[in-house]
Design an enzyme around this catalytic site. Structure first.
Site, PDB file in Angstrom:
ATOM      1  CE  LYS A 119     -17.654  25.651  63.145  1.00  0.00           C
ATOM      2  NZ  LYS A 119     -17.102  26.348  61.939  1.00  0.00           N
ATOM      3  CE1 TYR A 129     -19.263  31.459  62.709  1.00  0.00           C
ATOM      4  CE2 TYR A 129     -21.316  30.239  62.485  1.00  0.00           C
ATOM      5  CZ  TYR A 129     -19.969  30.281  62.801  1.00  0.00           C
ATOM      6  OH  TYR A 129     -19.321  29.139  63.210  1.00  0.00           O
ATOM      7  CG  PHE A 142     -17.424  31.951  53.768  1.00  0.00           C
ATOM      8  CD1 PHE A 142     -17.825  31.916  55.094  1.00  0.00           C
ATOM      9  CD2 PHE A 142     -16.260  32.633  53.446  1.00  0.00           C
ATOM     10  CE1 PHE A 142     -17.090  32.557  56.084  1.00  0.00           C
ATOM     11  CE2 PHE A 142     -15.515  33.279  54.433  1.00  0.00           C
ATOM     12  CZ  PHE A 142     -15.935  33.239  55.759  1.00  0.00           C
ATOM     13  NE  ARG A 188      -7.893  31.768  67.386  1.00  0.00           N
ATOM     14  CZ  ARG A 188      -8.873  31.728  66.474  1.00  0.00           C
ATOM     15  NH1 ARG A 188     -10.113  31.463  66.838  1.00  0.00           N
ATOM     16  NH2 ARG A 188      -8.606  31.935  65.201  1.00  0.00           N
ATOM     17  CB  THR A 209      -9.956  28.292  59.502  1.00  0.00           C
ATOM     18  OG1 THR A 209      -9.756  29.280  60.518  1.00  0.00           O
ATOM     19  CG2 THR A 209     -11.406  28.308  59.051  1.00  0.00           C
ATOM     20  NE  ARG A 215     -11.396  24.458  63.104  1.00  0.00           N
ATOM     21  CZ  ARG A 215     -11.340  25.752  63.380  1.00  0.00           C
ATOM     22  NH1 ARG A 215     -10.181  26.372  63.421  1.00  0.00           N
ATOM     23  NH2 ARG A 215     -12.447  26.430  63.622  1.00  0.00           N
ATOM     24  CG  HIS A 247     -16.892  29.133  66.594  1.00  0.00           C
ATOM     25  ND1 HIS A 247     -16.394  30.079  65.723  1.00  0.00           N
ATOM     26  CD2 HIS A 247     -17.150  29.787  67.751  1.00  0.00           C
ATOM     27  CE1 HIS A 247     -16.370  31.257  66.340  1.00  0.00           C
ATOM     28  NE2 HIS A 247     -16.832  31.099  67.569  1.00  0.00           N
TER      29      HIS A 247
END
Ligand code: CMP
Length: 140
Positions: free
Chosen positions: A11, A51, A59, A87, A93, A104, A117
């Site tokens: 991202k 998305y 959001f 994942r 998230t 993350r 993502h």
């Protein structure tokens, strides 16, 4: 366990901080292989389409604004059970809830600027890969 493919985005928070290599290193060390990759700057239309499932969420507008705030790296990843493997190495998230050693936890800034993502099912992986890549762009 079968070799499968999944879809990944590095991202804008990661391209801005020049840490795309650090992200790929963690993906590779987790057993994933990058079989397609391109750096793009998404249009608003592209981001809204990608998305679309989140369109009704509070959001959504901020998410789209963020995803078009800078370049991203879209990728196809291959490996044993690639979707789940990706994942697992991405982590939760919200980086505040992500396990140590995950992308993350180690690299993300916030629930929005969360660095990566990854597709959440094999079915969505196929849809998301096709959204950004032609078959001939994927070289396994
Ligand atoms: P991603 O896997 O790209 O899918 C949807 C994204 O929405 C998610 O990662 C988060 O980065 C982003 N997002 C922003 N705010 C929220 C929120 N409050 N709850 C869940 N996801 C959010």
């Amino acid at each position: 366990m079968a070799t499968t493919r999944t879809f990944s985005i590095i991202k804008p928070d990661a391209t801005r901080r020049n840490i795309t290599g650090a992200v790929v290193k963690m993906l590779e060390e987790a057993g994933l292989r990058v079989v397609a990759s391109k750096r793009i700057h998404m249009t608003r239309e592209q981001a809204e389409g990608f998305y679309a499932v989140h369109r009704e969420r509070s959001f959504f507008g901020e998410l789209v604004d963020f995803m078009i705030s800078g370049p991203v790296v879209v990728q196809v990843l291959e490996g044993e059970d690639a979707m789940q493997r990706n994942r697992d190495i991405m982590g939760a998230t919200n980086p505040a809830n992500a396990a140590p050693g995950t992308i993350r936890k180690e690299l993300a800034e916030s629930i929005e600027a969360n660095t990566v993502h990854g597709s959440d099912s094999d079915e969505n992986a196929a849809i998301e890969i096709a959204y950004f890549f032609k078959p001939e762009e994927i070289v396994g």
